[in-house]
Enzyme design. Structure first.
Site, PDB file in Angstrom:
ATOM      1  N   ASN A   9       0.861  -1.399   0.097  1.00 49.53           N
ATOM      2  CA  ASN A   9      -0.020   0.003  -0.017  1.00 49.53           C
ATOM      3  C   ASN A   9       0.901   1.311   0.032  1.00 49.53           C
ATOM      4  O   ASN A   9       1.460   1.564   1.178  1.00 49.53           O
ATOM      5  CB  ASN A   9      -0.927   0.022   1.190  1.00 49.53           C
ATOM      6  N   LYS A  11       0.050   4.308  -0.262  1.00 49.59           N
ATOM      7  CA  LYS A  11      -0.692   5.433   0.150  1.00 49.59           C
ATOM      8  C   LYS A  11      -0.645   6.585  -0.715  1.00 49.59           C
ATOM      9  O   LYS A  11      -0.639   6.456  -2.136  1.00 49.59           O
ATOM     10  CB  LYS A  11      -0.247   5.833   1.634  1.00 49.59           C
ATOM     11  N   HIS A  96      -9.817   0.619   4.317  1.00 48.30           N
ATOM     12  CA  HIS A  96      -8.445   0.843   5.116  1.00 48.30           C
ATOM     13  C   HIS A  96      -8.912   2.215   6.212  1.00 48.30           C
ATOM     14  O   HIS A  96      -9.796   2.679   6.117  1.00 48.30           O
ATOM     15  CB  HIS A  96      -7.718   1.507   4.193  1.00 48.30           C
ATOM     16  N   GLU A  98      -7.491   4.380   7.514  1.00 53.54           N
ATOM     17  CA  GLU A  98      -7.147   5.696   7.106  1.00 53.54           C
ATOM     18  C   GLU A  98      -8.454   6.275   6.517  1.00 53.54           C
ATOM     19  O   GLU A  98      -8.681   7.462   6.466  1.00 53.54           O
ATOM     20  CB  GLU A  98      -5.967   6.010   6.334  1.00 53.54           C
ATOM     21  N   GLU A 168      -5.845  -5.551   9.957  1.00 47.57           N
ATOM     22  CA  GLU A 168      -4.989  -4.446  10.283  1.00 47.57           C
ATOM     23  C   GLU A 168      -5.349  -3.612  11.506  1.00 47.57           C
ATOM     24  O   GLU A 168      -6.216  -2.680  11.606  1.00 47.57           O
ATOM     25  CB  GLU A 168      -5.069  -3.635   9.138  1.00 47.57           C
ATOM     26  N   GLY A 174       1.427   2.319  10.540  1.00 48.74           N
ATOM     27  CA  GLY A 174       2.413   3.234  10.445  1.00 48.74           C
ATOM     28  C   GLY A 174       2.827   3.804  11.722  1.00 48.74           C
ATOM     29  O   GLY A 174       3.297   5.115  11.840  1.00 48.74           O
ATOM     30  N   SER A 206       2.699  -2.191  10.487  1.00 48.88           N
ATOM     31  CA  SER A 206       4.267  -1.963  10.667  1.00 48.88           C
ATOM     32  C   SER A 206       5.037  -3.260  10.459  1.00 48.88           C
ATOM     33  O   SER A 206       5.887  -3.703  11.306  1.00 48.88           O
ATOM     34  CB  SER A 206       4.245  -1.730  12.066  1.00 48.88           C
TER      35      SER A 206
HETATM   36  C1  PEP Z   1      -1.173  -0.158   5.650  1.00 50.26           C
HETATM   37  O1  PEP Z   1      -1.311   1.182   5.248  1.00 50.26           O
HETATM   38  O2  PEP Z   1      -2.080  -0.810   5.483  1.00 50.26           O
HETATM   39  C2  PEP Z   1      -0.151  -0.544   6.715  1.00 50.26           C
HETATM   40  C3  PEP Z   1      -0.195  -1.531   7.031  1.00 50.26           C
HETATM   41  O3  PEP Z   1       0.917   0.707   6.824  1.00 50.26           O
HETATM   42  P1  PEP Z   1       2.365   0.310   7.566  1.00 50.26           P
HETATM   43  O4  PEP Z   1       3.020  -0.985   7.004  1.00 50.26           O
HETATM   44  O5  PEP Z   1       3.002   1.554   7.243  1.00 50.26           O
HETATM   45  O6  PEP Z   1       2.002   0.101   9.008  1.00 50.26           O
END
Ligand code: PEP
Length: 243
Positions: A9, A11, A96, A98, A168, A174, A206
């Protein structure tokens, strides 16, 4: 048969030159046949990347990071599932965290998006997971099972089988704080009791080249959704080499 997934991803990162540089540096030599590599860039990068991936004959697929649920019409600023498919994506991330938190996307809207994605023959990568408050209150399992229950209530098993579930936990995205492989396995095992057998379930939060292997060793984790660590080609290749 593909039963493992590495999903990147990106972003709201990268301009077209950077995306092309990433594709130029990508090597699929260590890619096992059972693994699908999927990159989710911003909408404008989809056609650019499709051309580059096809030109280099790479076994890499594209996902959009979001979509609207209508096919066409007066929806200024929105992108339809059909437009996404036309731009070269076969997958779409839906729900997601976000988007749930920053854009106020709730389940009613997300279920419409899931239906529209399936109609357009896009594979939804449906994200769910608990927030920090819910985790600290010890409610992670309850929250996730509630989210899976909604899905099971509104979609047939045949439709759910066409999706990828991405667990997630919001507090892990993040933040540099990933869940432990045991915690994720416990949640995935719980989801497996509620979902059709053999459903792909990936973990995101992460993940990097240091911790990826521990997740992949768990029996109910069939892949990873990687944000920040997927932006750097070397780091991404290190994660890919673990599959
Ligand atoms: C994500 O954006 O779905 C994600 C898992 O980000 P990160 O790996 O940076 O935590």
């Amino acid at each position: 048969m593909v039963n493992h997934y590495l999903i990147a991803n990106w972003k709201m990162h990268k301009l077209s030159a950077e995306a092309l540089q990433f594709i130029a540096g990508f090597s699929s030599t260590s890619l096992p046949d059972n693994t699908a590599v999927i990159i989710a860039p911003s909408f404008p990068l989809l056609p650019v990347m499709r051309t580059a991936i096809e030109g280099a004959r790479l076994p890499v697929m594209l996902a959009a990071q979001n979509m609207f649920y209508e096919e066409h019409g007066a929806f200024t600023g929105e992108v339809s599932p059909q437009q996404i498919y036309d731009a070269g994506a076969k997958y779409v991330i839906i729900g997601h965290s976000e988007r749930r938190t920053l854009m106020n996307e709730h389940y009613n809207m997300l279920s419409q998006k899931l239906k529209a994605a399936l109609t357009a023959e896009l594979t939804p990568i449906y994200c769910l997971g608990e927030n920090l408050q819910e985790r600290e209150a010890g409610h992670s399992k309850e929250v996730v099972s509630g989210q899976v229950q909604q899905l099971v209530k509104d979609f047939s098993s045949a439709d759910i089988r066409k999706m990828i579930i991405a667990y997630e936990p919001i507090w892990a995205i993040g933040t540099g704080k990933s869940a432990t492989p045991e915690e994720v396995e416990e949640i995935h095992a719980l989801m497996a009791t509620m979902l059709p057998p053999g459903m792909p379930m990936v973990y995101g939060g992460s993940v990097n080249a240091q911790n990826a292997q521990q997740f992949l060793q768990q029996p109910h984790i069939s892949g990873l959704l990687v944000g920040s660590a997927s932006l750097d080609i070397q780091e991404f290749q290190r994660i890919l080499a673990i599959f």
